[in-house]
Design an enzyme around this catalytic site. Sequence first.
Site, PDB file in Angstrom:
ATOM      1  N   ASP A 265      19.065  36.551  54.073  1.00 29.18           N
ATOM      2  CA  ASP A 265      19.733  37.805  54.375  1.00 29.18           C
ATOM      3  C   ASP A 265      20.194  37.707  55.829  1.00 29.18           C
ATOM      4  O   ASP A 265      19.746  36.837  56.577  1.00 29.18           O
ATOM      5  CB  ASP A 265      18.758  38.964  54.183  1.00 29.18           C
ATOM      6  CG  ASP A 265      19.304  40.278  54.691  1.00 29.18           C
ATOM      7  OD1 ASP A 265      20.400  40.673  54.262  1.00 29.18           O
ATOM      8  OD2 ASP A 265      18.642  40.881  55.551  1.00 29.18           O
TER       9      ASP A 265
ATOM     10  N   ASP B  99      21.334  40.911  58.386  1.00 31.79           N
ATOM     11  CA  ASP B  99      20.797  41.980  59.229  1.00 31.79           C
ATOM     12  C   ASP B  99      19.309  42.184  58.963  1.00 31.79           C
ATOM     13  O   ASP B  99      18.894  42.417  57.830  1.00 31.79           O
ATOM     14  CB  ASP B  99      21.535  43.296  58.971  1.00 31.79           C
ATOM     15  CG  ASP B  99      22.935  43.294  59.545  1.00 31.79           C
ATOM     16  OD1 ASP B  99      23.109  42.817  60.680  1.00 31.79           O
ATOM     17  OD2 ASP B  99      23.863  43.770  58.868  1.00 31.79           O
TER      18      ASP B  99
ATOM     19  N   ASP C 261      14.326  40.770  54.523  1.00 30.85           N
ATOM     20  CA  ASP C 261      13.450  41.760  55.158  1.00 30.85           C
ATOM     21  C   ASP C 261      13.335  43.052  54.376  1.00 30.85           C
ATOM     22  O   ASP C 261      12.634  43.963  54.812  1.00 30.85           O
ATOM     23  CB  ASP C 261      13.978  42.094  56.568  1.00 30.85           C
ATOM     24  CG  ASP C 261      15.303  42.825  56.510  1.00 30.85           C
ATOM     25  OD1 ASP C 261      16.293  42.249  55.997  1.00 30.85           O
ATOM     26  OD2 ASP C 261      15.359  43.984  56.962  1.00 30.85           O
TER      27      ASP C 261
END
Length: 227
Positions: free
Chosen positions: A18, A20, A178
């Site tokens: 991922d 961000d 995240d």
Amino acid sequence: MTTPEDMTAPATRLVVFDCDGTLVDGQGAVVSAMEVAFAQYGLAAPEAGLIRRSVGLSLPQAVRRLAPDSDDDAVREIVGAYKAAFRAARSAGELSEPLFTGMAELLGALVDSGYTLGVATGKSDRGLEHCLDTHGIAHLFTTLQTADRHPSKPHPAMLQAALDAALARPEHAVMIGDTAYDMLMAAEAGVRAVGVAWGYHEAEELIEAGAEYVAGTVADLRTYLLP
């Protein structure tokens, strides 16, 4: 609690990150642009914590979650205002999306060890390209999958496209993210899921969503992937 030293990750050929909250800390830019977009539409901005929790979803889905009473026209206008605010910050040199400490070194070590790297992100093509180019790491990635060409996470389309582009089988791949959206996407694609604790969702949420391990630091993640 199990530590990285106690665990050995199976060999993988494809590692998909991922962006961000995983590769870079873009929360300030995201919160600022969303606040501007809501203000331009005449709505009170959502709490910063709620905005951060929406990171990982494609932009229309994030706006719908943050403004559940808005109709489709309103969502489109807020999305347009968000994109404009983000572009303005980028053009003015005010966009801050720093790499997390140690991430560039980890990416280089993975490539040196023979892994193929990819990105699956809710960012746009343009936004991801700018981010990776700014940090001088674009050349490390073989496949880049964004919200411009796929349904929002946790739909597995991004990961399926990454697997196809890298000629990798699901059992030879791992998704690093995240948020619970990343973990659920990995499960849908039949890919291993590894969480990171420095992003936008709590470690417990990542484990509940299917993470086999949650790294507390980039160093922990490196130990887990490259024991």
